[in-house]
Design a protein around this motif. Structure first.
Motif, PDB file in Angstrom:
ATOM      1  N   ALA A 224      31.698 -15.837  -6.198  1.00 53.04           N
ATOM      2  CA  ALA A 224      31.222 -14.582  -6.695  1.00 53.04           C
ATOM      3  C   ALA A 224      30.008 -14.104  -5.885  1.00 53.04           C
ATOM      4  CB  ALA A 224      30.664 -14.825  -7.988  1.00 53.04           C
ATOM      5  N   LEU A 251      29.635 -18.245 -10.757  1.00 53.97           N
ATOM      6  CA  LEU A 251      29.006 -17.188 -11.657  1.00 53.97           C
ATOM      7  C   LEU A 251      28.045 -17.560 -12.335  1.00 53.97           C
ATOM      8  CD1 LEU A 251      30.502 -14.261 -11.561  1.00 53.97           C
ATOM      9  CD2 LEU A 251      31.699 -14.876 -13.744  1.00 53.97           C
ATOM     10  N   GLY A 257      28.141  -9.945  -8.645  1.00 56.33           N
ATOM     11  CA  GLY A 257      29.443 -10.139  -8.539  1.00 56.33           C
ATOM     12  C   GLY A 257      30.604  -8.857  -8.599  1.00 56.33           C
ATOM     13  N   ALA A 260      34.162  -9.212  -7.264  1.00 59.82           N
ATOM     14  CA  ALA A 260      35.455  -9.370  -8.342  1.00 59.82           C
ATOM     15  C   ALA A 260      36.126  -7.920  -8.233  1.00 59.82           C
ATOM     16  CB  ALA A 260      34.722  -9.544  -9.587  1.00 59.82           C
ATOM     17  N   ALA A 274      36.741 -17.964 -14.457  1.00 57.91           N
ATOM     18  CA  ALA A 274      35.364 -17.945 -13.936  1.00 57.91           C
ATOM     19  C   ALA A 274      34.832 -19.224 -13.678  1.00 57.91           C
ATOM     20  CB  ALA A 274      34.555 -16.812 -14.582  1.00 57.91           C
ATOM     21  N   PHE A 286      38.486 -15.758 -17.750  1.00 57.99           N
ATOM     22  CA  PHE A 286      37.842 -14.614 -17.321  1.00 57.99           C
ATOM     23  C   PHE A 286      37.975 -13.211 -17.980  1.00 57.99           C
ATOM     24  CE2 PHE A 286      37.672 -10.478 -14.601  1.00 57.99           C
ATOM     25  CZ  PHE A 286      36.291 -10.687 -13.948  1.00 57.99           C
ATOM     26  N   MET A 291      32.935  -8.452 -17.292  1.00 59.21           N
ATOM     27  CA  MET A 291      32.528  -8.326 -15.732  1.00 59.21           C
ATOM     28  C   MET A 291      32.027  -7.126 -15.546  1.00 59.21           C
ATOM     29  SD  MET A 291      32.254 -10.486 -13.376  1.00 59.21           S
ATOM     30  CE  MET A 291      31.360 -10.294 -11.816  1.00 59.21           C
ATOM     31  N   ARG A 294      28.435  -6.792 -16.442  1.00 57.74           N
ATOM     32  CA  ARG A 294      27.620  -7.511 -15.493  1.00 57.74           C
ATOM     33  C   ARG A 294      27.420  -6.853 -14.081  1.00 57.74           C
ATOM     34  NH1 ARG A 294      27.484 -13.946 -14.219  1.00 57.74           N
ATOM     35  NH2 ARG A 294      26.318 -13.688 -12.421  1.00 57.74           N
ATOM     36  N   ASP A 300      25.592  -9.116 -20.850  1.00 50.70           N
ATOM     37  CA  ASP A 300      26.697  -9.627 -21.335  1.00 50.70           C
ATOM     38  C   ASP A 300      26.543 -10.031 -22.669  1.00 50.70           C
ATOM     39  OD1 ASP A 300      29.177 -10.831 -21.594  1.00 50.70           O
ATOM     40  OD2 ASP A 300      29.154 -12.323 -19.712  1.00 50.70           O
TER      41      ASP A 300
END
Lengths: 449, 332
Positions: A224, A251, A257, A260, A274, A286, A291, A294, A300
């Motif tokens: 990541a 992660l 990240g 991704a 993840a 995932f 994500m 993030r 999150d």
């Protein structure tokens, strides 16, 4: 090197244009600049960023943002939507072949975490899908890679197929599939050696393995923390192997990240899992939308809520709440509460998941897990009577508790004081009429410094 | 003498073998980087806003980091204005000059701090999967080649197979490995290793540690303890604390460098996996913002492919084609 979230970045831009009422095209341009920088700082590849910003800009210059009263939130909304869409709307599952065994091959650069991930996926398949996997040790290059997989297999009590490091990975893969058939395993997970995507010889070897065992799933394992090069890596592995999915590792670090997004954009394949910790169980399905938040530095919240839900026992929570309301909290309740929080995972991780957690204020809160252990030791060194009636505490009792818990009297005093403050706060919160007076520092938990 | 000529003449003084390693190791890096730069110079004849924007992208694409790149571009703009450079061709040497300057910022010594009379202790730290154990194996080999007695300490007691991995390196290189069982206290391993290395009269002790993500407070504390134990046994040790960084890492490398520096006073960086297409631009950011010198670079998978870092070699490696092209033009 402040990793500010997009929300904060945009806020600064809006502050500048406050009082002007309307958003001009120049303002949108300025906002897009912030979006671009935020994504670049999150390690999204610059080519991917360019395309992305253009898409967002189109929507922003259109009616959506400029007419809005809260253009900042509108921009974030548009960005978040586009990002989530790009990440692939929903989670995706691991393949299952019509006829067992399902063959899954993992590939990637050195140090991405393939071997650990093989064990994690195997554990996941057994735990959540009641499958019986066989691990195949086909990394014949890295010293002791086979030992590593065998050790993990032992820990999991799962079979590991290996032929030492003098056999070709192709033969190991074939042998593993044969053995899986004989032993009626549902999955064969093939660990391969890490390699550079530009190493033609080793990439050719992976193609041969693919030819020989026709995997149902070829998963690219990506760190990541990978930077701009994630694009080249993903592109080349995909071109040469035709990957069917990706797994993002490490992660649990503090990386945004953005890799991704790059991987997803150039391959179009879904990210399926993840890796979120060093323990074998620490593998998550995932969640694309999480994500997206993030990468934007917006926390999150969903994962946090989910963690809380799975780990806090409803019944006990209700009881605790009742006690809190009546403010006759004892140290036993306190301990129980501490445990529930602890079950949710490392505290700094929880704090990071909270929206706005990246703000400077959060940085001053140092969560020290050993500090919690100390608090626990102090409480456990109390007698039952003391736990229920903290008011009886005197110097001699404190001395004994300090000794028993390996702490100092000051530590014990501090905890007692914090406990009292907490009780007072609860009285105020739970409808004491005098409760309008605000506590000076807000709630201070014993492990926050 | 222009900067390119200076660079070139300096390189000829270097041993050819080393220059060759850098050239080879950086082939992929250089190809795409030089390609992009050439395209840039072909596309923009004059130095204008758009030229700088494009250049900014190339540098960001090399992972140099947004703030470092912004700073660099501003500096370039100012210098270009001062020197009245308008033709894009003429700005190429300026770019390399400023880059090399940034990498060699305070003229820090990039050589390892080797004790002549006493045992040298080197502690390796870093996140998971950057290549700590491999780097140690290669370093052990190179010290051994110099005729030194080397001992390695298997301080990664956490990851499955890590002790075995170092053991294999020990056999391969012909160096003793001090180890305990998996799961034992790494600080205790270090204590043992120091006693054992001393009794063997070792010149160098290389200490492996488990990879850890820098945001795990407990694990960072454990690392502090490992270092403390070493310092207690030998007051001025560890003589080097090398942070191993993966060249493919993006902006998180800054956070890694910062946190590991806080916990263990990192004295240098070993940049690994520079033989891929990753450009290792983070080196620029780390040097610029944190002032930690790069001391070693991994340029390939061979046992000899760990090399001392030299800023000029690094920049020369990146700009080789440009340097040569300029030369040709100068001749014409």
């Amino acid at each position: 090197m402040a990793f500010e979230g997009l929300a904060e970045r945009l806020q600064a831009t809006f502050d500048k244009m406050k009082g002007r009422g309307k958003v001009s095209e120049a303002d949108v341009k300025e906002m897009m600049r912030e979006v671009r920088l935020a994504l670049l700082e999150a390690d999204v590849n610059f080519k991917v960023v360019k395309k992305f910003v253009n898409r967002v800009k189109e929507r922003a210059v259109g009616q959506e943002v400029m007419k809005s009263l809260t253009p900042g939130q509108q921009v974030i909304k548009v960005v978040n939507e586009e990002l989530t869409e790009l990440m692939g709307g929903e989670q995706s599952k691991i393949a299952a072949a019509q006829k067992a065994p399902t063959v899954v091959m993992l590939a990637g650069l050195q140090g991405a975490g393939k071997t650990t991930t093989v064990a994690k996926v195997a554990n996941y398949l057994r735990k959540h899908h009641n499958r019986k996997p066989l691990l195949a040790a086909a990394d014949v290059y890295r010293p002791a890679a086979i030992d590593q997989l065998e050790t993990l297999g032992k820990q999991l009590n799962m079979p590991v197929f290996s032929l030492g490091d003098q056999t070709s990975p192709v033969d190991i893969a074939k042998g593993a599939v044969e053995q899986a058939k004989e032993e009626h395993c549902d999955y064969v997970l093939i660990d391969t050696a890490g390699r550079l995507h530009i190493d033609e010889e080793l990439m050719g070897e992976l193609q041969e393995v693919k030819e020989a065992v026709q995997p149902d799933e070829i998963l690219l394992v990506v760190d990541a923390m990978t930077g701009q090069d994630a694009v080249n890596v993903a592109e080349s592995f995909h071109e040469q192997l035709g990957v069917t999915g990706a797994i993002l590792t490490k992660l649990d670090g503090d990386t945004r990240g953005g890799a991704a997004l790059s991987v997803r954009e150039v391959t179009g394949v879904p990210i399926k899992f993840a890796g979120v910790g060093e323990k074998i169980a620490e593998l998550d399905v995932f969640h694309p939308e999480r994500m997206a938040s993030r990468i934007l530095g917006m926390g999150d919240m969903l994962s946090l809520i989910e963690k809380a839900q799975t780990n806090v026992d409803d019944e006990r929570a209700k009881q605790l709440e009742k006690k809190m309301r009546s403010a006759d909290l004892t140290f036993d309740d306190f301990l129980e509460q501490l445990e529930q929080v602890r079950n949710m995972g490392p505290l700094d991780e929880l704090l990071q998941m909270m929206p706005g957690a990246n703000k400077k204020a959060m940085k001053n809160i140092q969560v020290d897990e050993s500090q919690i252990g100390r608090v626990e030791a102090i409480v456990r060194s109390m007698t039952k009577h003391e736990k229920e009636n903290p008011s009886i505490m005197n110097a001699s009792r404190k001395r004994r508790i300090a000794k028993g818990s390996g702490t100092t009297i000051q530590d014990v005093n501090r905890l007692l004081k914090q406990f009292e403050d907490m009780k007072k706060m609860m009285k105020q919160m739970t409808g004491g009429q005098k409760g309008k007076k605000k506590g000076k520092g807000g709630m201070q938990l014993p492990f926050m410094q | 003498m222009g900067f390119f000529e200076k660079l070139k003449s300096k390189m000829t003084e270097q041993t050819d073998a080393v220059t060759e390693k850098f050239k080879e190791g950086l082939t992929k890096t250089r190809d795409s980087f030089a390609e992009q730069m050439n395209e840039l110079f072909a596309q923009y004849r004059t130095v204008d806003e758009e030229f700088f924007e494009e250049l900014e992208e190339i540098l960001i694409g090399a992972d140099a980091g947004v703030s470092t790149v912004m700073e660099l571009i501003d500096e370039l703009k100012e210098e270009a204005k001062r020197r009245n450079i308008k033709d894009s061709k003429n700005i190429a040497p300026l770019i390399t000059e400023i880059l090399a300057e940034k990498l060699d910022k305070s003229g820090q010594d990039t050589a390892l701090n080797i004790q002549e009379k006493d045992m040298t202790v080197i502690l390796f730290v870093g996140v998971n999967g950057v290549g700590k154990t491999t780097t140690i194996g290669k370093m052990a080999h190179s010290f051994k080649q110099e005729g030194k007695t080397v001992v390695m300490a298997a301080g990664d007691t956490f990851r499955a197979g890590a002790i075995e991995q170092l053991d294999v390196w020990g056999d391969r290189v012909g160096v003793d490995v001090v180890k305990q069982q998996a799961g034992s206290d790494p600080a205790a391993v270090m204590y043992d290793a120091i006693q054992s290395a001393r009794s063997k009269g070792a010149d160098v002790l290389l200490c492996d540690t488990a990879g850890r993500l820098q945001n795990k407070v407990n694990l960072m504390k454990e690392l502090e303890k490992v270092k403390r134990v070493i310092s207690r046994e030998i007051p001025d040790a560890p003589h080097e604390v090398l942070l191993v960084l993966d060249a493919t890492t993006g902006q998180n490398a800054m956070s890694q460098a910062k946190t590991f520096q806080e916990a263990t006073e990192v004295t240098g960086i070993a940049l690994t996996k520079l033989d891929g297409t990753a450009k290792g631009g983070i080196v620029l950011a780390v040097r610029n913002e944190l002032d930690i010198p790069v001391k070693l670079v991994g340029l390939g998978e061979g046992i000899d492919d760990m090399q001392p870092f030299e800023a000029e070699q690094f920049v020369y490696g990146l700009f080789k084609e440009l340097v040569e092209e300029q030369e040709k033009e100068n001749l014409n």
